[in-house]
Design a protein around this motif. Structure first.
Motif, mmCIF file in Angstrom:
data_model
loop_
_atom_site.group_PDB
_atom_site.id
_atom_site.type_symbol
_atom_site.label_atom_id
_atom_site.label_comp_id
_atom_site.label_asym_id
_atom_site.label_seq_id
_atom_site.Cartn_x
_atom_site.Cartn_y
_atom_site.Cartn_z
ATOM 1 N N ASP A 132 90.742 -61.028 20.609
ATOM 2 C CA ASP A 132 91.940 -61.249 19.794
ATOM 3 C C ASP A 132 93.085 -60.295 20.134
ATOM 4 O O ASP A 132 94.250 -60.721 20.171
ATOM 5 C CB ASP A 132 91.595 -61.152 18.308
ATOM 6 C CG ASP A 132 90.782 -62.346 17.817
ATOM 7 O OD1 ASP A 132 90.816 -63.399 18.494
ATOM 8 O OD2 ASP A 132 90.113 -62.234 16.772
ATOM 9 N N PRO A 133 92.838 -58.984 20.358
ATOM 10 C CA PRO A 133 93.964 -58.113 20.715
ATOM 11 C C PRO A 133 94.703 -58.563 21.973
ATOM 12 O O PRO A 133 95.932 -58.532 22.017
ATOM 13 C CB PRO A 133 93.289 -56.744 20.916
ATOM 14 C CG PRO A 133 92.101 -56.786 20.014
ATOM 15 C CD PRO A 133 91.597 -58.198 20.099
ATOM 16 N N SER A 134 93.973 -58.989 22.993
ATOM 17 C CA SER A 134 94.651 -59.429 24.221
ATOM 18 C C SER A 134 95.426 -60.715 23.983
ATOM 19 O O SER A 134 96.539 -60.884 24.496
ATOM 20 C CB SER A 134 93.641 -59.603 25.358
ATOM 21 O OG SER A 134 92.648 -60.552 25.043
ATOM 22 N N ARG A 135 94.871 -61.619 23.169
ATOM 23 C CA ARG A 135 95.581 -62.861 22.876
ATOM 24 C C ARG A 135 96.829 -62.591 22.040
ATOM 25 O O ARG A 135 97.885 -63.197 22.260
ATOM 26 C CB ARG A 135 94.645 -63.850 22.164
ATOM 27 C CG ARG A 135 93.610 -64.469 23.101
ATOM 28 C CD ARG A 135 92.793 -65.535 22.402
ATOM 29 N NE ARG A 135 91.777 -64.967 21.527
ATOM 30 C CZ ARG A 135 90.535 -64.688 21.909
ATOM 31 N NH1 ARG A 135 90.155 -64.913 23.166
ATOM 32 N NH2 ARG A 135 89.664 -64.188 21.060
ATOM 33 N N PHE A 136 96.737 -61.669 21.067
ATOM 34 C CA PHE A 136 97.884 -61.350 20.219
ATOM 35 C C PHE A 136 99.018 -60.738 21.034
ATOM 36 O O PHE A 136 100.181 -61.154 20.916
ATOM 37 C CB PHE A 136 97.474 -60.380 19.103
ATOM 38 C CG PHE A 136 98.639 -59.827 18.329
ATOM 39 C CD1 PHE A 136 99.261 -60.579 17.351
ATOM 40 C CD2 PHE A 136 99.137 -58.557 18.609
ATOM 41 C CE1 PHE A 136 100.363 -60.078 16.647
ATOM 42 C CE2 PHE A 136 100.228 -58.047 17.920
ATOM 43 C CZ PHE A 136 100.839 -58.816 16.936
ATOM 44 N N VAL A 137 98.697 -59.753 21.858
ATOM 45 C CA VAL A 137 99.748 -59.075 22.623
ATOM 46 C C VAL A 137 100.368 -60.021 23.637
ATOM 47 O O VAL A 137 101.595 -60.042 23.811
ATOM 48 C CB VAL A 137 99.185 -57.807 23.312
ATOM 49 C CG1 VAL A 137 100.222 -57.213 24.254
ATOM 50 C CG2 VAL A 137 98.781 -56.775 22.262
ATOM 51 N N LEU A 149 88.067 -51.292 17.352
ATOM 52 C CA LEU A 149 87.131 -52.399 17.344
ATOM 53 C C LEU A 149 86.735 -52.702 18.781
ATOM 54 O O LEU A 149 87.593 -52.985 19.618
ATOM 55 C CB LEU A 149 87.778 -53.628 16.697
ATOM 56 C CG LEU A 149 86.905 -54.882 16.594
ATOM 57 C CD1 LEU A 149 85.700 -54.620 15.695
ATOM 58 C CD2 LEU A 149 87.723 -56.061 16.072
ATOM 59 N N LYS A 150 85.442 -52.646 19.075
ATOM 60 C CA LYS A 150 84.969 -52.790 20.452
ATOM 61 C C LYS A 150 84.075 -54.011 20.584
ATOM 62 O O LYS A 150 83.205 -54.244 19.760
ATOM 63 C CB LYS A 150 84.196 -51.533 20.881
ATOM 64 C CG LYS A 150 84.996 -50.243 20.761
ATOM 65 C CD LYS A 150 84.120 -49.025 20.985
ATOM 66 C CE LYS A 150 84.869 -47.731 20.663
ATOM 67 N NZ LYS A 150 84.010 -46.545 20.791
ATOM 68 N N ILE A 151 84.306 -54.767 21.654
ATOM 69 C CA ILE A 151 83.473 -55.923 21.913
ATOM 70 C C ILE A 151 82.319 -55.537 22.834
ATOM 71 O O ILE A 151 82.333 -54.489 23.488
ATOM 72 C CB ILE A 151 84.289 -57.069 22.530
ATOM 73 C CG1 ILE A 151 84.883 -56.643 23.883
ATOM 74 C CG2 ILE A 151 85.381 -57.535 21.590
ATOM 75 C CD1 ILE A 151 85.556 -57.771 24.631
ATOM 76 N N LEU A 196 91.419 -57.424 28.101
ATOM 77 C CA LEU A 196 90.686 -57.186 26.862
ATOM 78 C C LEU A 196 91.248 -55.950 26.174
ATOM 79 O O LEU A 196 91.939 -55.135 26.805
ATOM 80 C CB LEU A 196 89.201 -56.988 27.139
ATOM 81 C CG LEU A 196 88.819 -55.767 27.990
ATOM 82 C CD1 LEU A 196 87.518 -55.140 27.484
ATOM 83 C CD2 LEU A 196 88.643 -56.173 29.456
ATOM 84 N N GLY A 197 90.938 -55.832 24.893
ATOM 85 C CA GLY A 197 91.341 -54.653 24.149
ATOM 86 C C GLY A 197 90.422 -53.483 24.443
ATOM 87 O O GLY A 197 90.699 -52.635 25.279
ATOM 88 N N ALA A 198 89.287 -53.437 23.768
ATOM 89 C CA ALA A 198 88.337 -52.343 23.972
ATOM 90 C C ALA A 198 86.926 -52.900 24.003
ATOM 91 O O ALA A 198 86.570 -53.775 23.218
ATOM 92 C CB ALA A 198 88.461 -51.308 22.852
ATOM 93 N N ALA A 199 86.123 -52.370 24.917
ATOM 94 C CA ALA A 199 84.711 -52.732 25.008
ATOM 95 C C ALA A 199 83.869 -51.498 24.730
ATOM 96 O O ALA A 199 84.322 -50.363 24.921
ATOM 97 C CB ALA A 199 84.377 -53.307 26.379
#
Length: 238
Positions: A215-220, A189-191, A175-178
């Motif tokens: 989305d950040p994890s899918r993009f990278v 942007l935090k989930i 994940l990106g950020a939670a």
């Protein structure tokens, strides 16, 4: 596997993503959840199915004691971690080692302690909470943290191979950020941490070895097969 009726253990369960895993496991019908932390007295035990345990990733005895007390575990969630904020070129190497000791060796110690129990119980699942920073370094993040998470990611892959014949699913969650205490004050942007737990456990029930939560994890992940310059603000030529 079916979460209902299973016994689980979650590290770093007193807050953030770990606490949401405890909630989601209970909502899916887990019969018992061992909730571990360095300060287990801070764990909410209002649900009788929660058993708090002391566990520190840097304390091998605490890991051994937890494994001895929780031999009925079928789902192991490795969530506990730190972020020293160390930079690779300027900060003390001991701070960088602390990130690696925690995320790589600490998580591996927990897996080594509990994998025999999962195997003797007929199989189960190991979930490692990773990060988009397993694959990329950012100016806003700690380079030391990225190194540690990259190491933990490939350790996850290696453990999966070694446990393949023991009916144990090994899942990596990116994940990106939670919206957790660790990310407090970060402009990103935090989930919702609950989304991480839901996506991961959906994946456990579906047999998924990798879960990309946002989305950040899918993009990278998708960008890794292309020119790395698209991930960094650096020239790609000579």
């Amino acid at each position: 596997m079916d979460i209902a009726g299973s016994t689980a253990l979650v590290t770093g369960a007193n807050r953030g993503i770990g606490r949401r895993f405890v909630d989601e496991l209970l909502a899916r019908g887990a019969k018992k959840v061992y909730a571990t932390a360095r300060r287990p007295e801070r764990i909410d035990t209002s649900d009788s199915r929660i058993t708090p345990l002391y566990l520190d990733l840097l304390d091998e005895k605490s890991i051994a004691d937890a494994a001895a007390a929780a031999q009925d575990v079928a789902v192991l969630v490795n969530n506990a971690g730190i972020a020293t904020g160390a930079q690779l070129l300027t900060d003390d190497l001991d701070r960088i080692r602390q990130d690696l000791e925690t995320h790589l060796f600490g998580t591996l110690r927990v897996i080594r302690a509990f994998a025999p129990h999962l195997a003797s119980n007929g199989g189960g699942a190991i979930v490692n909470i990773l990060s988009v920073l397993s694959w990329v370094a950012t100016p806003q993040g700690s380079a030391s943290y990225s190194v540690a998470k990259a190491a933990e990611w490939n350790m996850t892959n290696g453990v999966r191979v070694e446990l393949a014949d023991q009916k144990i699913l090994v899942q990596g969650v990116h994940l990106g950020a939670a919206d957790t205490d660790m990310m407090a004050g970060r402009d990103a942007l935090k989930i919702d941490p609950a989304d991480v737990a839901r996506a991961s456990l959906d994946g456990v029930q579906a047999g998924a070895i990798e879960v990309l939560v946002d989305d950040p994890s899918r993009f990278v992940k998708a960008a890794l097969s292309g020119d790395p310059a698209q991930l960094y603000s650096v020239p790609s030529g000579n």
